[in-house]
Design an enzyme around this catalytic site. Sequence first.
Site, short mmCIF file in Angstrom:
data_model
loop_
_atom_site.label_atom_id
_atom_site.label_comp_id
_atom_site.label_asym_id
_atom_site.label_seq_id
_atom_site.Cartn_x
_atom_site.Cartn_y
_atom_site.Cartn_z
NE ARG A 173 -3.97 -2.16 2.13
CZ ARG A 173 -3.77 -3.37 2.64
NH1 ARG A 173 -2.64 -3.63 3.29
NH2 ARG A 173 -4.69 -4.31 2.51
CE LYS B 30 0.64 12.56 -15.75
NZ LYS B 30 -0.18 13.45 -16.61
CD GLU C 119 7.70 15.38 -22.78
OE1 GLU C 119 7.21 16.44 -22.33
OE2 GLU C 119 7.03 14.37 -23.04
CE LYS D 185 5.77 16.61 -14.62
NZ LYS D 185 6.01 15.34 -15.32
CD GLU E 16 -3.25 15.18 -16.06
OE1 GLU E 16 -2.09 15.33 -16.43
OE2 GLU E 16 -3.95 14.22 -16.41
NE ARG F 294 0.96 16.39 -13.07
CZ ARG F 294 1.59 15.64 -12.19
NH1 ARG F 294 1.26 15.71 -10.91
NH2 ARG F 294 2.54 14.81 -12.55
CG ASN G 102 -1.32 15.63 -20.63
OD1 ASN G 102 -0.49 14.73 -20.58
ND2 ASN G 102 -2.21 15.83 -19.67
CG HIS H 92 1.89 14.43 -23.99
ND1 HIS H 92 2.61 15.58 -24.18
CD2 HIS H 92 2.71 13.60 -23.28
CE1 HIS H 92 3.81 15.45 -23.61
NE2 HIS H 92 3.89 14.26 -23.07
CG HIS I 225 -0.20 9.66 -25.17
ND1 HIS I 225 -0.78 10.09 -23.99
CD2 HIS I 225 1.13 9.65 -24.95
CE1 HIS I 225 0.17 10.33 -23.11
NE2 HIS I 225 1.33 10.08 -23.66
CG HIS J 13 6.79 9.70 -24.88
ND1 HIS J 13 5.42 9.70 -24.99
CD2 HIS J 13 7.10 10.73 -24.04
CE1 HIS J 13 4.91 10.66 -24.24
NE2 HIS J 13 5.90 11.30 -23.66
#
Length: 370
Positions: A125, A147, A189, A230, A240, A244, A248, A251, A255, A269
């Site tokens: 956990r 993330k 990036e 960032k 997000e 935030r 993206n 992206h 993606h 990527h």
Amino acid sequence: MNTARRMVPVDIAGRAYDIIIGPGAITEAGARIAQLRPRAKVVIVTDTTVDARHGDALRASFETSGIAHATVRVSPGEGSKSWSGLQKTVEELIAARIERSDLVVALGGGVVGDLAGVAAGLLRRGVDVLQVPTTLLAQVDSSVGGKSGINSPHGKNLIGLFHQPILVLADTAVLDTLPLREFRAGYAEVVKYGLLGDAAFFAWLERHHGDVFAGGPSRVEAIATSCRAKAAIVARDEKETGDRALLNLGHTFGHALEATTGYSNRLLHGEAVAIGMALAFRFSARRGLVGTQLAHRVSEHLAAVGLPTRLADVPGGVGSIDQLMSAIRQDKKVDRGRLTFILARDIGAAFIARDVAADEVEAFLAEELN
């Protein structure tokens, strides 16, 4: 500017941590862990390629500091960011008898950082994780902000969680071992931070990208500036739920391109993000939000460093419009079927465009494919 160490704080209430940037940061890992987590055992999660290059230096720092350690090795590439890769990693961490007060150390690029972050967040956990990113992309993006995700056959990073690291060690010297193609992919990036919120940084990159690539003082400055950008966004919006999502930029298209090319070596990527950012600015121009010359300026800079900017730049093609739209509809930002894109009103002035019409995106993609 100089090549001295930079420290960027990530100010999240109750879980603040630092990003240490500079050459030789890996060699300090043991001493820093001994200070942050006295008597903790560590288990390194890395891939076989990175382990061969940098694993011994990291393990030596642990031995010098008297830290018990073990290593879990995975295969390089996006294939490890899967249910099977996650299961294998978690089971090996359990076999290494890692306790909740111990520490997972992610040594590698974005794949390893994501995989180790999800595994640590689930194990018992929640076991703390320290990120040691070894690619430019990971140093400025995936290692910061907590993330972490793995891929589904339906799309990229659809399974994951938020699990902040306790420290990020961005060793700029290890970037000298990166293939040029991977460094370029990471640079996409870096450019993103200028495009989404810092026009002056984008202009600086236009002037100084040669020194960033050559490993001069500008490299450390570019990484530190990216991390500060960032960190500021993450501090405002950790989960997000708001701006935030600006991170993206490029992206949603990117993606989708990764999905239609099978997450393969045909398209890294960062290359997908580069095309995605160029598309986002051309889509913004199509909507009358920016001028075509400004959109051309963005593509021109990306192309100047050798990054792709058009669908036609992808070897082997990108699939059909239907395939691209199917992947776009699986994007994490889709809300009750409504498409969301990060668009721009200027360089440094990105915004979240909600409820974008699917037929408008299809028409734009049809133009881009011709």
